[in-house]
Design a protein around this motif. Sequence first.
Motif, PDB file in Angstrom:
ATOM      1  N   MET A  94      11.933  -1.824  -0.729  1.00 45.65           N
ATOM      2  CA  MET A  94      10.570  -2.688   0.052  1.00 45.65           C
ATOM      3  C   MET A  94      11.333  -3.310   1.210  1.00 45.65           C
ATOM      4  SD  MET A  94       9.315  -3.727  -3.755  1.00 45.65           S
ATOM      5  CE  MET A  94       8.270  -5.047  -2.819  1.00 45.65           C
ATOM      6  N   ILE A  95      12.452  -3.588   0.919  1.00 44.85           N
ATOM      7  CA  ILE A  95      13.171  -4.720   2.583  1.00 44.85           C
ATOM      8  C   ILE A  95      13.640  -3.535   3.394  1.00 44.85           C
ATOM      9  CG2 ILE A  95      15.503  -5.583   3.428  1.00 44.85           C
ATOM     10  CD1 ILE A  95      16.371  -6.371  -0.063  1.00 44.85           C
ATOM     11  N   THR A  96      13.775  -2.464   3.023  1.00 49.29           N
ATOM     12  CA  THR A  96      13.829  -1.319   4.464  1.00 49.29           C
ATOM     13  C   THR A  96      11.989  -1.600   5.058  1.00 49.29           C
ATOM     14  OG1 THR A  96      15.773  -0.202   2.925  1.00 49.29           O
ATOM     15  CG2 THR A  96      14.360   0.688   4.837  1.00 49.29           C
ATOM     16  N   VAL A  97      11.746  -0.725   3.999  1.00 48.47           N
ATOM     17  CA  VAL A  97      10.189  -0.992   4.884  1.00 48.47           C
ATOM     18  C   VAL A  97       9.515  -2.062   5.685  1.00 48.47           C
ATOM     19  CG1 VAL A  97       7.773  -1.008   4.041  1.00 48.47           C
ATOM     20  CG2 VAL A  97       9.484   1.472   2.951  1.00 48.47           C
TER      21      VAL A  97
ATOM     22  N   ALA B 228       0.848  -1.266  -0.288  1.00 49.87           N
ATOM     23  CA  ALA B 228       0.247  -0.228   0.061  1.00 49.87           C
ATOM     24  C   ALA B 228       0.929   1.297   0.167  1.00 49.87           C
ATOM     25  CB  ALA B 228      -1.021  -0.204   1.547  1.00 49.87           C
ATOM     26  N   CYS B 229       1.946   1.456   1.055  1.00 55.09           N
ATOM     27  CA  CYS B 229       2.634   2.222   1.181  1.00 55.09           C
ATOM     28  C   CYS B 229       3.412   2.714  -0.502  1.00 55.09           C
ATOM     29  CB  CYS B 229       3.316   2.469   2.425  1.00 55.09           C
ATOM     30  SG  CYS B 229       2.901   2.387   3.783  1.00 55.09           S
ATOM     31  N   ALA B 230       3.960   1.911  -1.457  1.00 56.51           N
ATOM     32  CA  ALA B 230       4.497   1.240  -2.172  1.00 56.51           C
ATOM     33  C   ALA B 230       3.868   2.210  -3.405  1.00 56.51           C
ATOM     34  CB  ALA B 230       5.129  -0.021  -2.560  1.00 56.51           C
TER      35      ALA B 230
ATOM     36  N   GLY C  67       3.133   7.073   7.656  1.00 55.28           N
ATOM     37  CA  GLY C  67       3.673   7.995   6.666  1.00 55.28           C
ATOM     38  C   GLY C  67       4.652   7.804   6.403  1.00 55.28           C
ATOM     39  N   LEU C  68       5.916   7.226   6.947  1.00 52.74           N
ATOM     40  CA  LEU C  68       7.939   7.049   6.722  1.00 52.74           C
ATOM     41  C   LEU C  68       7.315   6.042   6.157  1.00 52.74           C
ATOM     42  CD1 LEU C  68      10.907   7.775   7.747  1.00 52.74           C
ATOM     43  CD2 LEU C  68      10.051   6.239   9.489  1.00 52.74           C
TER      44      LEU C  68
ATOM     45  N   PHE D 131       9.353   5.430  -0.358  1.00 53.05           N
ATOM     46  CA  PHE D 131       9.370   5.168  -1.497  1.00 53.05           C
ATOM     47  C   PHE D 131       8.950   6.596  -2.217  1.00 53.05           C
ATOM     48  CE2 PHE D 131       7.221   0.694   0.078  1.00 53.05           C
ATOM     49  CZ  PHE D 131       7.845   0.331  -0.880  1.00 53.05           C
ATOM     50  N   ARG D 132       8.117   7.796  -1.827  1.00 56.43           N
ATOM     51  CA  ARG D 132       7.953   8.749  -2.441  1.00 56.43           C
ATOM     52  C   ARG D 132       9.548   9.538  -2.769  1.00 56.43           C
ATOM     53  NH1 ARG D 132       8.389  14.228  -1.282  1.00 56.43           N
ATOM     54  NH2 ARG D 132       7.401  16.194  -2.875  1.00 56.43           N
ATOM     55  N   GLN D 133      10.562   9.580  -2.133  1.00 61.00           N
ATOM     56  CA  GLN D 133      12.381   9.852  -2.300  1.00 61.00           C
ATOM     57  C   GLN D 133      12.334   8.901  -3.100  1.00 61.00           C
ATOM     58  OE1 GLN D 133      11.381  12.786  -1.085  1.00 61.00           O
ATOM     59  NE2 GLN D 133      13.631  12.558  -0.996  1.00 61.00           N
TER      60      GLN D 133
END
Length: 337
Positions: A243-246, A117-119, A199-200, A205-207
């Motif tokens: 993705m791995i970080t998140v 979802a965040c991606a 939010g983080l 992902f945005r950056q």
Amino acid sequence: MQPTIAEKKLQTQAVVTKEKKGKRNLISLEKLKNWAWVIVRSVLIIGLSFVILYPILLKVSIAFKQRMDLYDPTIVYIPRNFTLENFKYVLETMDYFKVLLNSFLLSGGTMLLTTLACAVVGYGFARFKFKGSNILFALVILTILVPPQTIMVPTYLQYRNFDIFGIIGLFNDGKGIKLIGTYWPFIISSITAMGLKAGLFIFIFRQFFKGVPKEIEEAALVDGAGVFKIFIKIMLPNAVPAMITVMLFSFVWQWNDIYFTTMFLEQASVLSSQLQIAGSTIAYNLSTAGGQGATDPSYLSMLVNTSVLLSILPLIIMYMFVQRHFVESVERAGIVG
């Protein structure tokens, strides 16, 4: 009077000797600075490592001690009599393996849903510009800054009587569905990118997507690919570091979460909630068993420390396997510094 050839040679040798001494002094000064930095860096690393590892090593030491070792002043860190009785008792008291499975299912499920979802949301903020997009992204950043306690009451009531625009109430006598006590609040919040620290993750992902060259997407558009195909076939494979970080952050934070698990789950069915009542549960079991452990704070503290060690043990094992990939992904995702 003009200097002789011998005097010129002496002067030249003096200048060369002076330059060599100056270079030696500079080299010595540079080496001194390098050694000083090595020493300072080593002290900082060792000090920080001690601060982080000492509580864990202390819990390991306590967990393997017998009860009699607690009252022996000659025993500090290394037990004289190693035992696994503390682990056996805590495993039975906490119903550890069942609770561990629930924790893995909850943390793993929210990790996958939150990452996906965040991606999607992060890609939208990075690539699509529309009126009010900056305001919406500012609200996303605001969710990072605002403590979740400020919206505790409306969040609880939302899932206590869950409804979607009154549609569910039309078929349920005007009442919503009670989702408290189930995993649905975590699933819904993860799917809608409103989960824990979402939010983080959107910001990460945005950056990352903003750093991907637009020429890749333009080439795909020329080849006839649509927005969703570009996102799935091109952007997501390139976003593996982010993705791995998140995924790792999401898993660990959900695993250690106490606030939302105690609010949404009525029973202690995960490790973070179980630890909240571990002391009282162990004391009650000891008292009902007719032992003196309930009135012995040192023995009770030893069992609680063992339960804490068992709760963080899966994270330690996971970190041992993924720490290299995690460090690389953090560097490539651009969130260092």
